[in-house]
Design a protein around this motif. Structure first.
Motif, PDB file in Angstrom:
ATOM      1  N   GLN A   1       0.938   5.527   0.872  1.00  0.00           N
ATOM      2  CA  GLN A   1       0.260   6.619   1.562  1.00  0.00           C
ATOM      3  C   GLN A   1       0.911   7.936   1.175  1.00  0.00           C
TER       4      GLN A   1
ATOM      5  N   PHE B   1       3.873   0.832   2.557  1.00  0.00           N
ATOM      6  CA  PHE B   1       3.648  -0.178   3.580  1.00  0.00           C
ATOM      7  C   PHE B   1       3.482  -1.551   2.946  1.00  0.00           C
TER       8      PHE B   1
ATOM      9  N   ASN C   1      -1.051  13.277   4.193  1.00  0.00           N
ATOM     10  CA  ASN C   1      -2.405  13.659   4.627  1.00  0.00           C
ATOM     11  C   ASN C   1      -3.499  12.890   3.885  1.00  0.00           C
ATOM     12  N   ARG C   2      -3.189  11.677   3.483  1.00  0.00           N
ATOM     13  CA  ARG C   2      -4.186  10.854   2.791  1.00  0.00           C
ATOM     14  C   ARG C   2      -4.260   9.479   3.442  1.00  0.00           C
ATOM     15  N   GLY C   3      -5.326   8.759   3.132  1.00  0.00           N
ATOM     16  CA  GLY C   3      -5.400   7.360   3.536  1.00  0.00           C
ATOM     17  C   GLY C   3      -4.514   6.504   2.643  1.00  0.00           C
ATOM     18  N   LEU C   4      -4.456   5.224   2.958  1.00  0.00           N
ATOM     19  CA  LEU C   4      -3.630   4.309   2.179  1.00  0.00           C
ATOM     20  C   LEU C   4      -4.343   3.899   0.900  1.00  0.00           C
TER      21      LEU C   4
ATOM     22  N   TYR D   1       0.851  -1.187   0.000  1.00  0.00           N
ATOM     23  CA  TYR D   1       0.000   0.000   0.000  1.00  0.00           C
ATOM     24  C   TYR D   1       0.885   1.234   0.000  1.00  0.00           C
TER      25      TYR D   1
ATOM     26  N   PHE E   1      -4.249   0.925  -2.247  1.00  0.00           N
ATOM     27  CA  PHE E   1      -3.767  -0.393  -2.653  1.00  0.00           C
ATOM     28  C   PHE E   1      -2.886  -0.270  -3.885  1.00  0.00           C
TER      29      PHE E   1
ATOM     30  N   LEU F   1       4.990   7.281   1.388  1.00  0.00           N
ATOM     31  CA  LEU F   1       5.256   6.269   2.415  1.00  0.00           C
ATOM     32  C   LEU F   1       4.659   4.947   1.938  1.00  0.00           C
TER      33      LEU F   1
END
Lengths: 114, 112
Positions: free
Chosen positions: A38, A90, A41-44, A36, A46, A88
């Motif tokens: 990111q 993950f 200032n946002r959500g993750l 994922y 896919f 970022l």
């Protein structure tokens, strides 16, 4: 115990160069593996997943990842980095069969310099 | 537009004052989860749900409650918040068998 490791807190790469973001895991059974991304200032979002089949999986934005069972790794790669890839990243592992239990790595900050 | 929504986006509260963070998805997903994101720790799963009235603990459930009375909603409840629950919270949902999670925009919670 189940775990996911992203050994690099930050990866720096020049625009146009290939990039690799590393992920290793330790889970029992057959894992489902994910990447994922990111943005600030946002959500993750896919990127890609490995469930079964071909060890090389292709995902969004030109990213790909290779599942290596013997090394328990699932490294994220891209042949040519863009400044806009800076974000970022993950790695995540789903375990326990068809459940919704996920473990995330601690994240790797990718910085692409122009 | 397919999306996961969370409310509120930002919340500052005091120790012990009960609060609820709502999560709603419009994609008819069976699976929903709550995560907290802390620096250096990545995302940790708090609770997850595989369908209506089916919930289970993730890795860090202490101090949290959830309910899944409707398929689209999965609220996170903090009965007595404490400062160590100051964090960024994400709700996510996915189809059963697909596992690609859609994340909400996050709720930044500060407990003083």
């Amino acid at each position: 115990a189940q775990s996911v490791a992203q050994p690099e807190d930050q990866v720096n790469v020049a625009e146009g160069n290939p990039l690799t973001v590393k992920c290793t895991y330790s889970v029992s059974g057959n894992p489902y593996l994910f990447w994922y991304v990111q943005y600030p200032n946002r959500g993750l979002q896919f990127l890609l997943k490995y469930i079964t089949g071909d060890n090389l999986v292709k995902g969004s934005y030109g990213f790909e990842a290779e599942f290596n069972k013997s090394q328990t790794s699932f490294h994220l790669k891209k042949p040519s980095a863009l400044v806009s890839d800076s974000a970022l990243y993950f790695c995540a592992v789903q375990y326990g069969g068809a459940t919704n239990k996920l473990i995330f790595g601690t994240g790797t900050l990718l910085a692409v310099q122009p | 537009e397919a999306q996961v929504t969370q409310n509120p986006r930002y919340l500052i509260t005091v120790t012990g004052k009960k609060l609820t963070v709502t999560c709603s998805q419009n994609m008819n997903h069976e699976y929903m989860s709550w995560y907290r994101q802390d620096p250096g720790l990545g995302l940790r799963q708090i609770y997850y749900s595989m369908n209506v009235e089916v919930t289970d603990k993730g890795d860090v459930p202490e101090g949290y409650k959830v309910s899944r009375k409707e398929k689209r909603n999965f609220p996170l409840i903090l009965e007595s918040p404490s400062p160590n629950q100051t964090s960024l919270y994400f709700c996510a949902s996915s189809f059963r068998g697909n596992y690609e999670q859609y994340f909400g925009p996050g709720t930044r919670l500060t407990v003083t």
